[in-house]
Design a protein around this motif. Structure first.
Motif, short mmCIF file in Angstrom:
data_model
loop_
_atom_site.label_atom_id
_atom_site.label_comp_id
_atom_site.label_asym_id
_atom_site.label_seq_id
_atom_site.Cartn_x
_atom_site.Cartn_y
_atom_site.Cartn_z
N PHE A 37 40.19 89.98 19.33
CA PHE A 37 41.03 89.70 20.50
C PHE A 37 40.37 88.74 21.47
O PHE A 37 41.04 87.92 22.11
N GLY A 42 45.78 84.54 23.20
CA GLY A 42 46.98 85.36 23.09
C GLY A 42 46.80 86.49 22.11
O GLY A 42 45.73 87.08 22.00
N MET A 43 47.86 86.78 21.37
CA MET A 43 47.84 87.87 20.41
C MET A 43 47.16 87.45 19.11
O MET A 43 47.32 86.32 18.65
N HIS A 292 39.81 90.30 29.47
CA HIS A 292 40.32 89.13 28.73
C HIS A 292 41.82 88.96 28.93
O HIS A 292 42.33 87.85 29.04
N TYR A 293 42.54 90.09 28.95
CA TYR A 293 44.00 90.03 29.05
C TYR A 293 44.50 90.36 30.46
O TYR A 293 45.71 90.46 30.66
N ALA A 296 47.22 88.03 31.97
CA ALA A 296 48.52 88.26 31.37
C ALA A 296 49.15 89.54 31.91
O ALA A 296 50.36 89.60 32.16
#
Length: 302
Positions: A37, A42-43, A292-293, A296
């Motif tokens: 990840f 993104g994903m 990291h996310y 978002a």
């Protein structure tokens, strides 16, 4: 009769499952998945995530099973390991070895054909590093066994990163470095607690060859070095303030236990330090993943 067969099958499954060292493999797979990840903004592509995770997990399980075969005589003499499937006779060496090789072949085929050759190659090196270089040679050759052999245990994030990108980049190497430096204080804490078992089996772990006080000093020094290394993701811009706050708390906890181990006289602290080190690594990689996310996640509420 049916109940007897079912019980026997369940028992055999439990024995083979134990050969895989599931608690260790779960941590290995977790750090590998976090590496996946962190490698992309993104994903993670589903095929890389599913087959990469399975391939790395099966390879780790294969290495663990080989470790059981090689160490069965030592395991039989140690209280912590005497109930394993081989020392108890629940499984024999041939069964364990066939199981290990089967897992290894399946994992390599999966990684080569469904992920990428680089991940397969690096995973194979990691498997050989742990199952052969560490278990068959280093473990009995030098008290620095866990330091040198720690490279194999530090590889999973690199494997996960390579599974997604097909490359080994700076971020992957930084994750490798964190686990590499974490491994000695993690394992030496356990070795202090189990030093009598290691002495009895002539395994030259550091507390046996150099004494407990020297090992405690090494744990403290490695923990201080770990503090420096775990700040690098923030310093290099790989992570943000969320990770920084979390890792500072985690580092403070590890230093606290290392100091208690160094200057205290409570025999229980060694195992408390070992237990904390597992929580530490799991939480650290969780902080990295969330950080990291985080942009978002925040955007969902703006």
């Amino acid at each position: 009769m049916s109940l007897s067969v079912t019980t026997s099958t369940t028992s055999a499954f439990a024995d083979y499952f134990e050969l895989c060292k599931p608690k260790v493999v779960v941590l290995i797979v977790f750090t590998a998945v976090v590496g996946m990840f962190l490698a992309v903004p993104g994903m993670v592509p589903w095929d890389s995530l599913i087959f990469g995770t399975l391939g790395i997990g099966l390879a780790a399980s294969s290495a663990a099973a080989i470790n059981h075969v090689v160490d069965q005589k030592v395991d039989a003499q140690m209280g912590r390991t005497s109930a394993r499937p081989l020392p108890t006779g629940h499984l024999n060496s041939r069964q364990a070895l066939v199981f290990a090789i089967s897992l290894g072949v399946i994992s390599m085929a999966m990684l080569v054909f469904l992920v990428n050759p680089l991940t397969a190659f690096l995973t194979f090196l990691s498997l050989i590093g742990y199952a052969v270089v560490y278990t068959m040679y280093l473990k009995r050759a030098t008290p620095q066994n866990i330091v040198i052999g720690g490279a194999a245990g530090a590889a999973p994030p690199v494997l996960g990163w390579a599974a997604v990108t097909g490359q080994v980049e700076l971020g992957a190497l930084l994750l490798f470095l964190i686990i590499f430096i974490w491994t000695p204080p993690h394992f030496w804490a356990l070795a202090i607690h189990r030093r009598n078992d290691y002495a009895k089996t002539d395994v030259p772990m550091l507390p046996v060859t150099h004494g407990v006080e020297f090992t405690q000093l090494q744990i403290l020094l490695y923990t201080i070095l770990l503090v420096v290394v775990t700040l690098m993701p923030f310093v290099l811009g790989m992570s943000g303030v969320f990770y920084l706050g979390g890792v500072l708390v985690l580092d403070a906890g590890f230093v606290y236990y290392a100091l208690r181990l160094m200057f205290g006289d409570d025999e229980r602290v060694a195992m408390q330090t070992f237990a904390y080190s597992i929580i530490y690594l799991t939480a650290l990689f969780t902080f990295l993943l969330v950080d990291h996310y985080l942009p978002a996640i925040q955007s969902l509420f703006v």
